[in-house]
Motif scaffolding. Structure first.
Motif, mmCIF file in Angstrom:
data_model
loop_
_atom_site.group_PDB
_atom_site.id
_atom_site.type_symbol
_atom_site.label_atom_id
_atom_site.label_comp_id
_atom_site.label_asym_id
_atom_site.label_seq_id
_atom_site.Cartn_x
_atom_site.Cartn_y
_atom_site.Cartn_z
ATOM 1 N N GLY A 238 0.818 -1.210 0.000
ATOM 2 C CA GLY A 238 0.000 0.000 0.000
ATOM 3 C C GLY A 238 0.847 1.254 0.000
ATOM 4 N N ILE A 239 1.926 1.243 0.784
ATOM 5 C CA ILE A 239 2.821 2.404 0.824
ATOM 6 C C ILE A 239 3.484 2.610 -0.537
ATOM 7 N N VAL A 240 4.008 1.514 -1.097
ATOM 8 C CA VAL A 240 4.695 1.610 -2.393
ATOM 9 C C VAL A 240 3.735 2.063 -3.492
ATOM 10 N N LEU A 241 2.548 1.430 -3.546
ATOM 11 C CA LEU A 241 1.583 1.785 -4.588
ATOM 12 C C LEU A 241 1.029 3.184 -4.372
ATOM 13 N N GLY A 242 0.884 3.599 -3.098
ATOM 14 C CA GLY A 242 0.416 4.951 -2.824
ATOM 15 C C GLY A 242 1.397 5.994 -3.330
ATOM 16 N N ILE A 243 2.698 5.764 -3.080
ATOM 17 C CA ILE A 243 3.725 6.678 -3.576
ATOM 18 C C ILE A 243 3.740 6.672 -5.098
ATOM 19 N N PHE A 244 3.622 5.484 -5.684
ATOM 20 C CA PHE A 244 3.614 5.377 -7.148
ATOM 21 C C PHE A 244 2.410 6.114 -7.737
ATOM 22 N N ALA A 245 1.243 5.965 -7.098
ATOM 23 C CA ALA A 245 0.042 6.653 -7.581
ATOM 24 C C ALA A 245 0.214 8.164 -7.504
ATOM 25 N N ALA A 246 0.851 8.646 -6.413
ATOM 26 C CA ALA A 246 1.098 10.083 -6.281
ATOM 27 C C ALA A 246 2.030 10.579 -7.383
ATOM 28 N N LEU A 247 3.074 9.796 -7.680
ATOM 29 C CA LEU A 247 4.014 10.178 -8.736
ATOM 30 C C LEU A 247 3.321 10.198 -10.101
ATOM 31 N N VAL A 248 2.485 9.190 -10.350
ATOM 32 C CA VAL A 248 1.778 9.127 -11.635
ATOM 33 C C VAL A 248 0.818 10.302 -11.773
ATOM 34 N N ARG A 249 0.088 10.587 -10.695
ATOM 35 C CA ARG A 249 -0.851 11.706 -10.759
ATOM 36 C C ARG A 249 -0.120 13.018 -10.968
ATOM 37 N N ASP A 250 1.036 13.165 -10.306
ATOM 38 C CA ASP A 250 1.804 14.390 -10.488
ATOM 39 C C ASP A 250 2.324 14.490 -11.912
#
Length: 519
Positions: A238-250
């Protein structure tokens, strides 16, 4: 041509020098913030994204990161709690050399060492052998249960040979703990029989003997799903995917959200000011006039100080400040009016010209008459002295745009406009030109070529990155630099940490102040 403002000029200049010039001009060559951002860009170019950049991106898209984290953890937890429980029982077998076949041994296995190597080689094939019909069919027949086939049993059975041992572990996973133990023992016995007596042709005994040394016992706890392990993995994932999702959205975000987005487009650009979104800026009075003690008024005073370092002064002439934006509605007129008031407050004589003839708004923002103005002067219908209005203080003058002309571009690019600005610079300390957005016209580029550059207002959540990139390219092509960015509509709930630097006489760079205030 324009009425000169000189009342108490010497006193005002002394006051302005005491209040605004914090650093002697001969000790600094550029905007202190520009130094900061330039050094940051060089560091980033070498190091790529830093940990602080990553933290800021995640903080900017914290809701997305938390949402993805919660979805992953809740999803895995729900699956773990609702999945069918399974139990694993394991029987252990030991592979040994069959002494009864000593006379039948081939010369290649005549020694004990060779026999050991042979056994080890044979053991490698038994994990596959245990899943074959020859081993499993007798077990299925003995169960006399039509619900289990050899294929079903093959998916339940696994066998492993621990490294550097003659051991073979046969495990069975089933939904019933007693059944898993029963099947593990029966499969082990069947494998032992097949290896010992039925594996070789011509009725010969096997040279490998498998003996059950540890029967499977009924398991007391489930083997799957592993609740603790699954939840731990879910948290990490969840932490890894959450960070990845934030990077993708940015990465996919099309509009500016913070200073990082702005600096990613122009790493060498300096920040002239950060203006939070506040209803006080919507009124018909500049915040310097309406709420002079407010934090936002201080932001414009800080911008006034910053611009004193980047705007050029030619002899006795005043300073020309061209303010524009990449898109409409980014607040350039609000910034122009408040900056003009901040400069006038400090004692400087200021002329604010509304050069956005296509969409004039300075008069509306200040609540003054705007039917006549720049358009009438440029078309020769009126003289500047007839349309320039005094506002708030004797040293603050406003030149509205007047009614919208049909030939705005022709008027603004005329020799008359250049003469008007040149004459104004002889009479005022500051001449501020509020001009049309760069996606609407290139008037700002023309005006910027008359001075050392322009001030570009960019609004959070409104300015499109693509448009800003195109504007930046156009300015570079025209060799008109951006003297400073004004980050408008900043989130008032977030503090913005900006460092201000200056140089001592020995050239050592020192940190002068660091602010992180929440409005």
């Amino acid at each position: 041509m324009i009425e000169t403002v000189r009342q108490e000029r010497s006193v005002a200049e002394d006051k302005a020098q005491q209040n605004s010039i914090l650093i002697p001009e001969n000790r600094i060559d550029a905007n202190p913030q520009n130094v900061v951002l330039t050094e940051r860009s060089e560091s980033d170019a070498d190091e790529g994204m830093t940990l602080m950049d990553l933290i800021r991106i995640v903080g900017k898209h914290m809701f997305t990161a938390i949402l993805v984290f919660v979805l992953v953890v809740v999803g895995v937890t729900a699956y773990t709690l609702t999945a069918q429980k399974k139990y694993t029982a394991t029987a252990q077998l030991f592979a040994s050399y069959n002494n009864t076949t000593a006379d039948a041994l081939d010369s290649s296995v005549s020694s004990q060492s060779t026999a050991g190597t042979y056994i080890a080689t044979q053991l490698k094939s038994y994990p596959d052998l245990v899943k074959t019909e020859a081993v499993l069919q007798p077990v299925v027949d003995e169960l006399n249960d039509n619900s289990i086939t050899t294929d079903d049993l093959a998916t339940m059975v696994t066998a492993t040979n621990p490294t550097d041992t003659y051991m073979l572990n046969v495990s069975v996973e089933a939904t019933n703990p007693e059944q898993s133990a029963q099947l593990a023992n029966e499969v082990s016995q069947s494998l032992s029989r097949v290896v010992s007596s039925e594996l070789y042709a011509s009725g010969k005994k096997s040279m490998v003997k498998l003996s059950v040394v540890q029967k499977a016992k009924t398991p007391t706890s489930q083997s799957s799903p592993n609740t603790k392990l699954n939840i731990a993995v879910a948290v990490v994932a969840g932490i890894v995917l959450g960070i990845f999702a934030a990077l993708v959205r940015d990465l996919l975000a099309r509009k500016l959200q913070d200073l990082m987005d702005l600096q990613s487009i122009d790493p060498n650009g300096s920040i002239a000011g950060i203006i939070p979104k506040d209803e006080v800026l919507i009124g018909t009075k500049p915040v310097i006039v309406a709420k002079p003690d407010s934090p936002i008024a201080e932001e414009f005073r800080r911008m006034r100080t910053n611009l004193s370092f980047v705007t050029s002064k030619d002899g006795d002439k005043g300073r020309l400040i061209v303010i524009t934006s990449s898109m409409p509605s980014e607040g350039k007129t609000t910034v122009s009016c408040n900056l003009a008031a901040a400069l006038a407050e400090n004692g400087a004589s200021v002329l604010l010209i509304d050069a956005d003839l296509r969409h004039p708004s300075v008069a509306h923002h200040l609540g003054i008459e705007g039917n006549v103005g720049l358009a009438h002067v440029l078309s020769g219908q009126m003289a500047p002295v007839d349309v320039v209005q005094n506002y708030w203080k004797p040293n603050l003058h406003i030149l509205p745009a007047g009614k919208r002309p049909a030939n705005a571009s022709l008027l603004l690019n005329s020799d008359m406009m250049k003469m008007l600005v040149d004459q104004a610079l002889l009479q005022y300390d500051y001449v501020i030109i509020d001009t049309a957005p760069l996606t609407v016209s290139n008037d700002a580029i023309v005006f910027g070529s008359w001075t050392s550059g322009i001030i570009l207002v960019t609004a959070r959540g409104l300015c499109r990155k693509k448009n800003l990139e195109e504007v930046a390219d156009s300015l570079r092509t025209a060799k008109v630099p951006v003297l400073g960015f004004v980050f408008n509509f900043a989130n008032p709930k977030k503090g913005h940490n900006e460092a201000y630097y200056y140089y001592y006489e020995d050239g050592a760079k020192r940190s002068a102040a660091r602010r992180g205030r929440k409005h």
